[in-house]
Design an enzyme around this catalytic site. Structure first.
Site, PDB file in Angstrom:
ATOM      1  N   CYS A  92       4.941  -1.319  -0.299  1.00 53.22           N
ATOM      2  CA  CYS A  92       4.542  -2.283  -1.336  1.00 53.22           C
ATOM      3  C   CYS A  92       5.119  -3.691  -1.095  1.00 53.22           C
ATOM      4  O   CYS A  92       4.684  -4.369  -0.182  1.00 53.22           O
ATOM      5  CB  CYS A  92       4.880  -1.727  -2.707  1.00 53.22           C
ATOM      6  SG  CYS A  92       3.945  -2.534  -4.022  1.00 53.22           S
ATOM      7  N   HIS A 193       4.186   4.293  -3.891  1.00 49.42           N
ATOM      8  CA  HIS A 193       5.537   4.770  -4.176  1.00 49.42           C
ATOM      9  C   HIS A 193       5.439   6.268  -4.445  1.00 49.42           C
ATOM     10  O   HIS A 193       4.374   6.861  -4.378  1.00 49.42           O
ATOM     11  CB  HIS A 193       6.082   4.057  -5.421  1.00 49.42           C
ATOM     12  CG  HIS A 193       6.012   2.569  -5.319  1.00 49.42           C
ATOM     13  ND1 HIS A 193       6.935   1.831  -4.637  1.00 49.42           N
ATOM     14  CD2 HIS A 193       5.119   1.680  -5.812  1.00 49.42           C
ATOM     15  CE1 HIS A 193       6.632   0.549  -4.720  1.00 49.42           C
ATOM     16  NE2 HIS A 193       5.530   0.426  -5.427  1.00 49.42           N
TER      17      HIS A 193
HETATM   18  N1  GLN Z   1       5.494  -8.048  -6.324  1.00 48.99           N
HETATM   19  C1  GLN Z   1       4.482  -7.398  -5.567  1.00 48.99           C
HETATM   20  C2  GLN Z   1       3.117  -7.341  -6.238  1.00 48.99           C
HETATM   21  O1  GLN Z   1       3.046  -7.267  -7.454  1.00 48.99           O
HETATM   22  C3  GLN Z   1       4.928  -6.001  -5.152  1.00 48.99           C
HETATM   23  C4  GLN Z   1       5.096  -5.056  -6.312  1.00 48.99           C
HETATM   24  C5  GLN Z   1       5.706  -3.732  -5.911  1.00 48.99           C
HETATM   25  O2  GLN Z   1       6.472  -3.662  -4.968  1.00 48.99           O
HETATM   26  N2  GLN Z   1       5.415  -2.679  -6.639  1.00 48.99           N
HETATM   27  O3  GLN Z   1       2.113  -7.375  -5.559  1.00 48.99           O
END
Ligand code: GLN
Length: 242
Positions: A92, A193
């Site tokens: 992510c 995740h």
């Molecule tokens: N900040 C990033 C987004 O919203 C990654 C979010 C995350 O790692 N869940 O795209």
């Protein structure tokens, strides 16, 4: 034999969904096969070791992503480790920062990433939130399902040097184009995740095999297979309503 070193990078910045579990899974899967493995936890301000075999980055907020990029560039050792042939697996926000650029904030400020994957990330048309089900192709050509959950506002677009890691059956993944994640040399990134490697032992072993340079013996865990079967069935039933 020297233990296999797994390096968990900046989980206080990038680890909001328990992505540190990926490191525990990798280490356990080695130990249960009789292969000695250590876990090095690196926080901002600590030097990143260049001796690791497998490096992990997880998910995080926009501000944390900016800090992580700055620290990793200043430190430099992750680049050295990858030049030596180590493997990097990024989830992510971690996936976004290893790319060329990503955007943050209401004004979509463009931030340079680490440039390790030929991908760019910018704000998507919607926020991708929910279960994802995708499949990836093992080196022997067979398919393996990936289950996890995604929560990201950035959409990621692949350039010609990066190949998609998985094909999405349910969920958004990279940008709603039917792909999730990317691979380029020894750098792999993907959105879900879970932690994703706890939910997907085949993917965990694939990373280990890449890092070790040889195949691993099977590690049968029927109770995990049953949990996966139940979850995949539930996602397929509810995914249609997403
Ligand atoms: N900040 C990033 C987004 O919203 C990654 C979010 C995350 O790692 N869940 O795209």
């Amino acid at each position: 034999m020297t233990p296999v070193e797994i390096v968990l990078v900046y989980q206080s910045l990038l680890g909001i969904y328990g992505d540190r579990g990926n490191a525990l899974v990798l280490r356990q899967r080695l130990l249960r096969r009789g292969i000695d493995a250590t876990l090095t936890v690196v926080e901002p301000g600590d030097e990143v070791p260049s001796t690791g075999s497998l490096y992990l980055l997880g998910g995080g907020e926009d501000a944390a992503q900016i800090s992580a990029v700055r620290e990793l560039k200043a430190d430099g050792h992750l680049f050295d480790a990858l030049d030596r042939g180590a493997v990097l697996f990024a989830v992510c926000a971690g996936y976004q920062i290893v790319g060329r650029t990503f955007t943050v904030g209401d004004h979509d400020e463009v931030i340079d990433g680490l440039g390790l994957l030929d991908v760019t990330t910018r704000r998507g048309s919607e926020r991708a939130v929910g279960e994802v089900l995708s499949s990836w192709t093992r080196p022997d050509g067979t398919e393996s399902l990936v289950t996890g959950f995604e929560n990201h506002g950035g959409f990621t677009y692949l350039g010609p040097d990066a190949a998609p890691l998985a094909r999405v059956e349910i969920g958004i993944g990279n940008c709603g184009d039917g792909t999730d994640g990317a691979v380029q040399g020894n750098v792999l990134g993907i959105y879900p995740h879970g932690p994703i490697l706890a939910r997907n032992p085949d993917l965990a072993d694939h990373l280990l095999e890449r890092a070790l340079g040889h195949e691993l013996d099977p590690l049968p865990m029927p109770e995990l297979d049953e949990l996966r079967r139940q979850r995949i069935e539930a996602v397929r039933k509810s995914g249609l309503r997403r």
